[in-house]
Design a protein around this motif. Structure first.
Motif, mmCIF file in Angstrom:
data_model
loop_
_atom_site.group_PDB
_atom_site.id
_atom_site.type_symbol
_atom_site.label_atom_id
_atom_site.label_comp_id
_atom_site.label_asym_id
_atom_site.label_seq_id
_atom_site.Cartn_x
_atom_site.Cartn_y
_atom_site.Cartn_z
ATOM 1 N N ILE C 94 28.229 46.235 48.867
ATOM 2 C CA ILE C 94 29.113 45.671 47.842
ATOM 3 C C ILE C 94 28.549 45.946 46.456
ATOM 4 O O ILE C 94 27.337 45.858 46.248
ATOM 5 N N GLY C 95 29.413 46.251 45.514
ATOM 6 C CA GLY C 95 28.996 46.486 44.141
ATOM 7 C C GLY C 95 29.344 45.305 43.255
ATOM 8 O O GLY C 95 30.345 44.606 43.507
ATOM 9 N N ALA C 96 28.573 45.128 42.208
ATOM 10 C CA ALA C 96 28.810 43.996 41.314
ATOM 11 C C ALA C 96 30.060 44.212 40.457
ATOM 12 O O ALA C 96 30.792 43.260 40.171
ATOM 13 N N GLY C 97 30.306 45.438 40.063
ATOM 14 C CA GLY C 97 31.476 45.707 39.225
ATOM 15 C C GLY C 97 32.771 45.460 39.982
ATOM 16 O O GLY C 97 33.629 44.691 39.540
ATOM 17 N N GLU C 98 32.918 46.103 41.113
ATOM 18 C CA GLU C 98 34.155 45.953 41.888
ATOM 19 C C GLU C 98 34.414 44.484 42.244
ATOM 20 O O GLU C 98 35.551 44.018 42.198
ATOM 21 N N SER C 99 33.363 43.750 42.603
ATOM 22 C CA SER C 99 33.539 42.343 42.986
ATOM 23 C C SER C 99 34.141 41.529 41.851
ATOM 24 O O SER C 99 35.072 40.745 42.044
ATOM 25 N N SER C 100 33.618 41.730 40.665
ATOM 26 C CA SER C 100 34.108 40.906 39.555
ATOM 27 C C SER C 100 35.518 41.317 39.148
ATOM 28 O O SER C 100 36.333 40.475 38.773
ATOM 29 N N MET C 101 35.837 42.609 39.247
ATOM 30 C CA MET C 101 37.196 43.048 38.900
ATOM 31 C C MET C 101 38.240 42.437 39.827
ATOM 32 O O MET C 101 39.358 42.151 39.415
ATOM 33 N N LEU C 102 37.867 42.247 41.084
ATOM 34 C CA LEU C 102 38.835 41.708 42.019
ATOM 35 C C LEU C 102 39.145 40.247 41.731
ATOM 36 O O LEU C 102 40.302 39.837 41.745
ATOM 37 N N PHE C 103 38.127 39.461 41.415
ATOM 38 C CA PHE C 103 38.408 38.066 41.044
ATOM 39 C C PHE C 103 39.260 38.020 39.771
ATOM 40 O O PHE C 103 40.210 37.244 39.671
ATOM 41 N N ALA C 104 38.915 38.839 38.804
ATOM 42 C CA ALA C 104 39.665 38.835 37.544
ATOM 43 C C ALA C 104 41.128 39.215 37.766
ATOM 44 O O ALA C 104 42.032 38.608 37.200
ATOM 45 N N SER C 105 41.374 40.233 38.606
ATOM 46 C CA SER C 105 42.749 40.670 38.872
ATOM 47 C C SER C 105 43.578 39.577 39.513
ATOM 48 O O SER C 105 44.787 39.514 39.332
ATOM 49 N N MET C 106 42.922 38.740 40.291
ATOM 50 C CA MET C 106 43.653 37.694 40.994
ATOM 51 C C MET C 106 43.946 36.508 40.097
ATOM 52 O O MET C 106 44.964 35.854 40.244
ATOM 53 N N LEU C 107 43.055 36.224 39.161
ATOM 54 C CA LEU C 107 43.152 34.985 38.387
ATOM 55 C C LEU C 107 43.910 35.133 37.073
ATOM 56 O O LEU C 107 44.191 34.141 36.403
ATOM 57 N N ALA C 108 44.246 36.376 36.691
ATOM 58 C CA ALA C 108 44.884 36.569 35.382
ATOM 59 C C ALA C 108 45.715 37.829 35.399
ATOM 60 O O ALA C 108 45.553 38.686 36.262
ATOM 61 N N LYS C 109 46.596 37.953 34.418
ATOM 62 C CA LYS C 109 47.430 39.153 34.391
ATOM 63 C C LYS C 109 46.734 40.334 33.724
ATOM 64 O O LYS C 109 47.230 41.461 33.808
ATOM 65 N N SER C 110 45.610 40.117 33.099
ATOM 66 C CA SER C 110 44.863 41.200 32.454
ATOM 67 C C SER C 110 43.429 40.750 32.254
ATOM 68 O O SER C 110 43.160 39.556 32.180
ATOM 69 N N TYR C 111 42.507 41.709 32.183
ATOM 70 C CA TYR C 111 41.106 41.350 31.983
ATOM 71 C C TYR C 111 40.428 42.374 31.078
ATOM 72 O O TYR C 111 40.851 43.531 31.008
ATOM 73 N N SER C 112 39.387 41.918 30.400
ATOM 74 C CA SER C 112 38.536 42.844 29.647
ATOM 75 C C SER C 112 37.116 42.731 30.164
ATOM 76 O O SER C 112 36.712 41.688 30.659
ATOM 77 N N VAL C 113 36.400 43.832 30.034
ATOM 78 C CA VAL C 113 34.984 43.879 30.375
ATOM 79 C C VAL C 113 34.226 43.976 29.060
ATOM 80 O O VAL C 113 34.610 44.746 28.178
ATOM 81 N N VAL C 114 33.169 43.191 28.910
ATOM 82 C CA VAL C 114 32.298 43.370 27.743
ATOM 83 C C VAL C 114 30.944 43.841 28.258
ATOM 84 O O VAL C 114 30.260 43.124 28.990
ATOM 85 N N THR C 115 30.590 45.056 27.902
ATOM 86 C CA THR C 115 29.390 45.665 28.461
ATOM 87 C C THR C 115 28.339 45.913 27.375
ATOM 88 O O THR C 115 28.457 45.387 26.264
ATOM 89 N N VAL C 116 27.318 46.705 27.734
ATOM 90 C CA VAL C 116 26.173 46.877 26.832
ATOM 91 C C VAL C 116 26.386 47.938 25.752
ATOM 92 O O VAL C 116 26.247 47.684 24.563
ATOM 93 N N LEU C 117 26.738 49.158 26.189
ATOM 94 C CA LEU C 117 26.763 50.311 25.276
ATOM 95 C C LEU C 117 28.030 51.141 25.499
ATOM 96 O O LEU C 117 28.600 51.133 26.593
ATOM 97 N N PRO C 118 28.458 51.892 24.483
ATOM 98 C CA PRO C 118 29.640 52.749 24.677
ATOM 99 C C PRO C 118 29.422 53.808 25.765
ATOM 100 O O PRO C 118 30.388 54.293 26.353
#
Lengths: 240, 240, 240, 240, 240, 240
Positions: C94-118
Motif C-alpha cells: 500500500i502507498g501513502a499517496g493513493e490511500s489518502s486520495m481515496l479517503f479524500a475522494s469519498m469525503l468531498a467533491k474535490s481535494y487539493s494536495v499540499v506538498t513540499v516542492l514543485p
C-alpha cells in the motif's frame, strides 16, 4: 396536450405565477396544470431538502399520469425526483436543470450556472455528470440569496448580472443558465444587458427550457428509456 | 467507538446476521448497532425505492447522532441517503458502495460490480461518477436475483461466480465487487474459487469495506467535508 | 498482524518517530516494524530520486514477506516502488499517496494536495491518474520546503495552513491532503485551525491513511490484483 | 548530430541489429551509438524489471550527455527511465512508446498496441495516460511471446498479424502499434499484409518512431520542459 | 522526397518566406514546393474563413498528389482541409496544429497555445479534441493581432512573450505553442528569452513541427488510416 | 415564425418530402421553407463531401437571414456548415445531429447512432465531442446503404431494426438515433417494433429533433453564443 408542473415546495404562493409563465412559454393548445406539495420542505436548497420533497412528488406524479397528463415537469434546478418518477411512469418526465444544460451545451462551447446558494453546487454538478455535459461546465456561481427571498426581483437581477459578468470574464463561460426555477422573468433582460456590455451570449431560463423540451418530446412521441429507468419491481412499500 | 448500521428496508429479518457480521469485521472494542426502517420499501431495487427509503433513514441517522454514535453506515450498495445525511450530521456517514469502489480502484487497474438486477445498474453508475472512480469501471453485471431471494446462498454464489468469470474474461475486470449488501458471507469463498481457476483477484464485500472505512475515518478524526455537504438551511419542513 | 513500513531514504533519523506514530494509528495488537534504505537517496523529491530508491525498497519488501509480514507500506507520498513490489509479492502493498486520495475522494467533491516542492507535482499527478481519482483533484500546491527541512514543525504548519486556505478559496478544494509523509503530527491541528476559520473540511495525513488502509485490506483478506500486477517472469537479473 | 540509444537489458546481442536499423531510420549525417546495461534485467516485462533497469540507465544517460550526445532514446515500449532521465539531463530524452502513440493519435481516430505479454499491459496503459492520448486507445493485445523469444521472426509476425486483425475487427482500432521494441523489421510487411486484407492502416514501429521524434526535436532545438522535469535537488545519494 | 505546403490564403506574399523556412527545416535532399489559393479568404480567422478556404485547398492537394508529391502540409494552425484531404488522397496529409500539439504533449505535462485572435479559440480547441490531447491543454491565449498584421515581428514577439509568461504563471503551462503559422522565425528567440526569465520550457513553431512530422511519416512509410479517412464514395459533385 | 431548412445536396428530389414532414413536426403557425444547393455534392458521405457542400450552404444561410427567416436548420446528421454559419449569422442555426444527441442524452444513460456508411463514423464522433455528449455514446453502427439508396424504405427499416437490436444487446445502448436525415418517416415504427421485442426505448428522428430545437430556441429568444462563434473579421474573400 396536457402537462403538469410539479413544484417541490409546500408553499402555494408560486403556483399562479408559474401557471402564467408556462401558458406564455407553451403552445396555446397545451393545457398547463401546476401543483405544489402537501408535505415536504418549503424549498429545495440541498440534498436533505430534496430527499424530503421526493416522496410526495412521486405521489403527485403518479396522480398526474392517472389523470391523463401527457408529461410532467419537475420544476426545480436540481431535477428532484426525475429519476424515480421516470421509473414509475410511462409518460415523459423532464427536469428544469437538465433541459437548460442541453440547450447551453448546443449553443456554446462552455456554460456557467448562476444559482442561489453554495449549498446546491454539488447537487448541480451531479446533474451535469448524470446528463453527460459536465465537460462543458465552466463554473457554478451563486448570488447568495435563499430561494424564498428571490421575490426582490431587482436585487436578484442585479446580483445575477454581476455573477454572470464574472462567469464570462473569469471562468470563460460562453453561455449562462439561471440556476434556480425561482429566477423567473429575468432571463431576457439579463441577455439584453449583457449584450449591451459587449457579451452577446444566450441566457437560459430553466423553466422555459423545460417547457419547450417537454412539449418537444411529447410531440416526437418519445419518453425516457425504460432500459435506463426500469419499472419498479413488485414489493411491499409502506408509508408513515 | 459506537457505530450504527442503517438498513434501508422495513424487514427486520437481516438485523441479526448484519450485527454478527459487523462484529466480526470490526475491532472488538467497537460497539455495533443495527436498525431497519419503520416505513419505506422492503428492499432498494431502483431510484423509486431509494426515494421512499431515504426520509426515514434520515430520521434514523439523526437519532443515531443524538444518541452518541460516532458514525453511520448506509448499508445498501447504492448508498441511499448518504449525501442527505452528510448534510444533516456532524459525524461521518459512509456508504457501502463507495467504500468498496475505493478499495477496488486502489488494488487493480479496473473493476466490475456484480449486482442483483438490471434495475440498479444506472444507480450504481451514478455512484461511480459521484465518487470519481468511473474511469476504472469495467462493467456492471447482474445475477438476476431480487434482493429478498438472496437467501438461497448456494444459487447466489454459483451465479456470482459465473458472472465474475465473464467480467474477467469478457470485460477485462481485474477486481470484483459484490454489488449488493445482501450478498454477505461469500466474498472469501468466491475469491478462493476464482484463484483456483487461475484468477488471483480481490473480491470485495461492500459491508466489510464500509465497516473498515468508517472505523478508519473515525480513528483519523475526519468526516465528510462540510463545504461539499453544507448544513441544511433553516426552513419549514412538514411530514405526512 | 505484522506490518512493515518502508522509508525510501538512507537516513534512519525518522524511524523512531514513524514507529511511534504508527503504533498510535494501528490496532494495539498490530506489530509495526520500520526500516529505511541501505543505499539510495536521502529523500525522494522527484523521479530521479524515486528511481534510485526503488531497487533497495524491493529487496526490503521481499525480505519483509520472507520474514512473515502480513503487509507493507511504502511511506512516501509518491508511492515509490508500490507497483513493482505488488508484482513481486503476494502480500498487500500500500502507498501513502493513493490511500489518502481515496479517503479524500469519498469525503468531498474535490481535494487539493499540499506538498513540499514543485519538483514532485508531476509525480503526484501521475499517482492521481493511476489510482483513477484525477477528476476530483482541485490543485497541487507546495510549501517550498525540502523534505529534510520539515523538522521545523512550526514553520511547516504555518506554511501548510496558508496554502490550504488558498487551495480552498482559489482552487475550490473541499478536502485537503498533506502531500508528504514527512508532514507528521500536524493534520489534526490544521483541521482545527481551518474549522476556526470557517472551513470545516477533512485534512488527511497520508501516513495515518496508509496505516488504516493496510490494516483494512489485511483484515478483509484482499490484496493487489495479480492480473494487474502479474508475477515477474523468470529471467536473469544482475545487480552492481 | 550524435544520439545514443539505451537498451534496458544486460544482453548485448541486440546492439548490432539496433545500430543497423537506426542507421537506416536516421539521416545519414546522424551518428548512432547503442549501449546496453552493465547490470539489471535481461529484459523488461513488468514494473519489477523496469525498476531494476532504471538506475544503470540513468548512469548511461548521464554518461551520454557528458560525452557530447545531442539526445537519448530509451529503447523499450514502456519508456523506462524517461521521466527520471529528463530530470537529470539537459538534452532531449525520448521514449519509444510515447513516440509511436503520438503518430498513431495523429493518423487515426483510434489505435491498438500489440505487445509481448499480459504482464506489461498496465505499464503501457500508464504510458498512454501520462502522454495524454489514453482516450484514443482501442485496446492492448499481446502475442504471448517473451521478449527474448522474439528472435523467431516468422512466428512473431504471424502472431502479430492475427492480433492486429482482431484489434481492427473486434476493438475498432484504426491504427496499430508494435508494442515492443524487440519487434524490429516487421512493421512494413504487416502493413502490406493488412492492406491486402482490406485494411489500409498505419502500422507503427516504435524504434523507428523514436528515431524520427528525437531527430525532430533536436533539429527544432527543443527538449523536455524543465518545469515538468525539474533538476534533481542537491542531496546525498548512495549506491550499493 | 518532394512535399508541397498549402497556404490557405489568396495572398502570395508569404510563399517565398515559407519556402525558405521549410528549406531550413527539412533535410537538404527534400524538395519543398509552396502554393497559395486561387480563390478563398485572405486569411483563416474562424470557421467561416476555413470553410471558404477548403474547396480550393482540396483541388490543390489532389493536384499535388497527381504531380508526384510524397506528402502535403496544410499550413495553418487550425489544420483546415486536413480531414477532407486525407479522405481524398493516398499520400500523407499533415496539419501544423496537430503536429505541434503532439510534440508539446510528449515534452511536458501541460501546454498552452498563444494564437492571433479570440475568434479562433474554439477551432483550436476542436483540434485538441480531435487529435486526442485536449486533457493536457492548459489554455489558449491570444495576442489580439490579425494574421495579416503579424508582419510587425517585433510587436508580435513582444506580445507573444507577455502572453507566454501569463500562460506559465497563471495557467500552469509547461510547454508553449505558437498558435498561428504566420508567427514564423520567433520560436527560438522566445524560448531563449523565457529561459532567461527562469522558465526553461519548449516553444514550438507549428510550421517547423509539421515539416518534421511529415518528413518522419514519409520515411516511416505510414500515412493516415484509411479506416478513419475512407475514400470518398462515387457520386455527382458540381462546382460553381 | 419562419424557418429555412438547408439540404446539403444538389438534388431537389427531397425538397417536397422534407417540407411536408417539417409542416407536420412544427407548430402550424410556423412557415417552413426548404432549399437545396446550387452546386456541391449529391450527398454528404464524408469530410470531403461536407467541405464541398459548405460554401454554397453559407450563401444560402446568409440569403435566408436577409430574407427575414427566424432560424436555419442544416439538415444532415453531420451538421455541415453549422459552425461557420453561426459565425456569419445573427439568427439561430441548428444541426440535426446535435439536436438528436441532446434529446438522447437526456432520456437515457447511453445512446447509439445507426447511420448509412462507415465513411461517416468519424465525422459523427467529432459532432459528439464538439457538443460535449461523447461520454454517453455507446456506439455508431451503419446499415451500409448510401444516402441516395435510402428510397427503398422497407429495406432501410429492416436494416435499421437489425442494427438497433445489436446496439441494445451488444453495445448496451439505451436510446437510439437515426444517423441520417434521409431516414425519414420510420422512427415511430421502429420504436414500436423495438417495444414489441421488449425494448421500450426512444428512437429519435434527427429531422424532427432539429425542428423542435429550432422552434424552441426561437421562442426562448436565444441563439448561438457570439463568444464561441464570433463574427467573421473583415477581409478580402474571393470565389471561383
Amino acid at each position: 396536450m396536457k402537462i403538469r408542473v410539479l413544484l417541490p415546495t409546500i408553499m402555494d404562493i408560486f403556483n399562479e405565477e408559474v401557471k402564467q409563465e408556462f401558458a406564455h412559454y407553451l403552445d396555446e393548445t397545451t393545457e398547463v396544470q401546476v401543483c405544489n406539495l402537501d408535505y415536504g420542505p418549503a424549498s429545495v436548497e440541498g440534498e436533505y431538502d430534496e430527499a424530503l420533497a421526493i416522496p410526495n412528488m412521486l405521489e403527485k406524479a403518479i396522480e398526474a399520469q392517472n389523470e391523463g397528463c401527457d408529461g410532467i415537469i419537475s420544476l426545480c434546478f436540481a431535477d428532484p425526483g426525475v429519476k424515480a418518477a421516470r421509473e414509475a411512469l410511462d409518460i415523459p418526465v423532464i427536469g428544469a436543470g437538465e433541459s437548460s444544460m442541453l440547450f447551453a451545451s448546443m449553443l456554446a462551447k462552455s456554460y456557467s450556472v448562476v444559482t442561489v446558494l453554495p449549498n446546491v453546487i454539488s447537487m448541480i454538478e451531479n446533474v451535469t455528470k448524470s446528463v453527460g455535459v459536465h465537460g462543458k461546465l465552466a463554473s457554478i456561481r451563486y448570488v447568495d440569496i435563499p430561494v424564498l427571498d428571490l421575490v426582490d426581483k431587482e436585487k436578484m437581477e442585479q446580483s445575477l448580472f454581476e455573477e454572470m459578468v464574472k462567469a464570462i470574464e473569469l471562468d470563460k463561460a460562453h453561455a449562462l443558465i439561471l440556476g434556480c426555477t425561482g429566477m423567473m422573468g429575468v432571463a431576457e433582460n439579463l441577455q439584453t444587458k449583457l449584450k449591451e456590455h459587449g457579451y452577446d451570449v444566450p441566457v437560459i431560463d430553466p423553466s422555459f427550457a423545460s417547457a419547450k423540451v417537454l412539449e418537444s418530446v411529447i410531440s416526437m412521441k418519445v419518453k425516457q428509456s425504460k432500459l435506463t429507468y426500469m419499472k419498479p419491481t413488485e414489493k411491499l412499500r409502506t408509508s408513515r
